[in-house]
Design a protein around this motif. Structure first.
Motif, mmCIF file in Angstrom:
data_model
loop_
_atom_site.group_PDB
_atom_site.id
_atom_site.type_symbol
_atom_site.label_atom_id
_atom_site.label_comp_id
_atom_site.label_asym_id
_atom_site.label_seq_id
_atom_site.Cartn_x
_atom_site.Cartn_y
_atom_site.Cartn_z
ATOM 1 N N ARG A 70 0.821 -1.215 0.000
ATOM 2 C CA ARG A 70 0.000 0.000 0.000
ATOM 3 C C ARG A 70 0.854 1.264 0.000
ATOM 4 N NH1 ARG A 70 -4.810 -0.525 4.226
ATOM 5 N NH2 ARG A 70 -5.251 1.520 3.328
ATOM 6 N N LEU A 71 2.111 1.150 0.407
ATOM 7 C CA LEU A 71 3.035 2.284 0.371
ATOM 8 C C LEU A 71 3.724 2.394 -0.986
ATOM 9 C CD1 LEU A 71 2.464 2.100 3.409
ATOM 10 C CD2 LEU A 71 4.844 2.639 3.796
ATOM 11 N N GLU A 134 3.558 12.389 1.436
ATOM 12 C CA GLU A 134 2.700 11.397 0.779
ATOM 13 C C GLU A 134 2.943 9.996 1.343
ATOM 14 O OE1 GLU A 134 2.216 9.365 -3.632
ATOM 15 O OE2 GLU A 134 3.137 11.348 -3.490
ATOM 16 N N MET A 135 4.210 9.639 1.526
ATOM 17 C CA MET A 135 4.540 8.307 2.051
ATOM 18 C C MET A 135 4.036 8.157 3.487
ATOM 19 S SD MET A 135 5.926 5.316 1.457
ATOM 20 C CE MET A 135 7.183 5.397 0.191
ATOM 21 N N ARG A 137 1.468 9.729 4.815
ATOM 22 C CA ARG A 137 0.010 9.600 4.726
ATOM 23 C C ARG A 137 -0.390 8.172 4.337
ATOM 24 N NH1 ARG A 137 0.340 14.716 2.544
ATOM 25 N NH2 ARG A 137 0.316 13.969 0.410
ATOM 26 N N LYS A 138 0.302 7.603 3.363
ATOM 27 C CA LYS A 138 0.017 6.230 2.940
ATOM 28 C C LYS A 138 0.252 5.244 4.091
ATOM 29 C CE LYS A 138 1.076 6.535 -2.018
ATOM 30 N NZ LYS A 138 2.029 6.049 -3.055
ATOM 31 N N ALA A 142 -2.512 2.874 5.898
ATOM 32 C CA ALA A 142 -2.349 1.421 5.843
ATOM 33 C C ALA A 142 -2.235 0.800 7.233
ATOM 34 C CB ALA A 142 -1.119 1.068 5.009
#
Length: 180
Positions: A70-71, A134-135, A137-138, A142
Motif C-alpha cells: 500500500r506504500l 505522501e509516504m 500519509r500512505k 495502511a
C-alpha cells in the motif's frame, strides 16, 4: 495477500553445532543472481555496487506485505516464501521481512520488541517534501502510526512513521547541493 510459496523442500545444515534450515534452491538463486550481477558489472568494466539488505523481524508476514504494498513497494518473488520476502527499495537497497521464527535462525540474541525499544532507524531519501508527506500519509492509512511531527531544517525536511511491528522509518528530502 499471501506470501508466494516458491518451494517447500528443506535441507538441514549444521553451523556451529546448531541446526539451521536452509532453502537450498533459494541459496542457489541468490548465488546465481549475485554471479550475474558481478558478470554484468565486469562486462562493462565496472565494479558491482554494494547492495544493502536490511533484515527486519515481523509478527505477520502477510500483513506486512500488504502494508508495504500500500506504500508502493514491490517484492521480489524469487526471494519470497512463507517465512520471508524481499522488499525492493531501489536497485541497491532491499528489506528482508522475516517472520520472527525465521529471524531467530540468524541471531543468538533476543528479538527486540520494536514497539517498546528501538533496534534500528531505517532512513530513506525522497524526491521532494511532498513525497515525504505522501509516504507518511500512505503509511498511516495502511495502519502505521507517526511518532513525531515533521522536521523542517530549511535545507532538509523529514518525517517518518512506524510500521505494523513498530519499526521506525524516517523519510528525508534534502535540497540539491546541501549534502555536497
Amino acid at each position: 495477500m499471501k506470501a508466494v510459496v516458491l518451494r517447500s523442500r528443506l535441507e538441514r545444515a549444521v553451523d556451529s553445532g546448531r541446526f539451521y534450515a536452509y532453502r537450498i534452491d533459494s541459496v542457489r538463486r541468490i548465488h546465481g543472481w549475485f554471479v550475474a550481477q558481478i558478470q554484468r558489472a565486469d562486462s562493462k568494466g565496472k565494479k558491482m555496487a554494494t547492495k544493502i539488505f536490511v533484515n527486519l523481524a515481523v509478527k505477520n508476514l502477510d500483513q506486512s506485505i500488504e502494508f508495504f504494498t500500500r506504500l508502493g513497494f514491490a517484492f521480489n518473488p524469487q526471494f519470497t516464501d512463507e517465512t520471508a520476502t524481499c522488499m525492493i527499495v531501489s536497485e541497491d537497497i532491499f528489506v528482508m521481512l522475516l517472520t520472527e521464527a525465521k529471524f531467530k535462525t540468524f541471531t543468538p540474541k533476543e528479538i527486540c520488541d520494536a514497539t517498546k525499544s528501538t533496534e534500528v532507524l531505517v532512513c530513506l531519501s525522497s524526491e521532494s517534501r511532498e513525497k515525504v508527506d505522501e509516504m507518511v500519509r500512505k503509511a498511516v492509512a495502511a495502519g502505521g502510526t507517526t511518532y513525531n511531527e515533521p522536521q523542517d531544517h530549511g535545507f532538509m525536511y523529514g518525517h517518518g512513521f512506524q510500521d505494523l511491528d513498530g519499526h521506525i522509518w524516517e523519510l528525508i528530502y534534502m535540497e540539491p547541493g546541501a549534502a555536497g
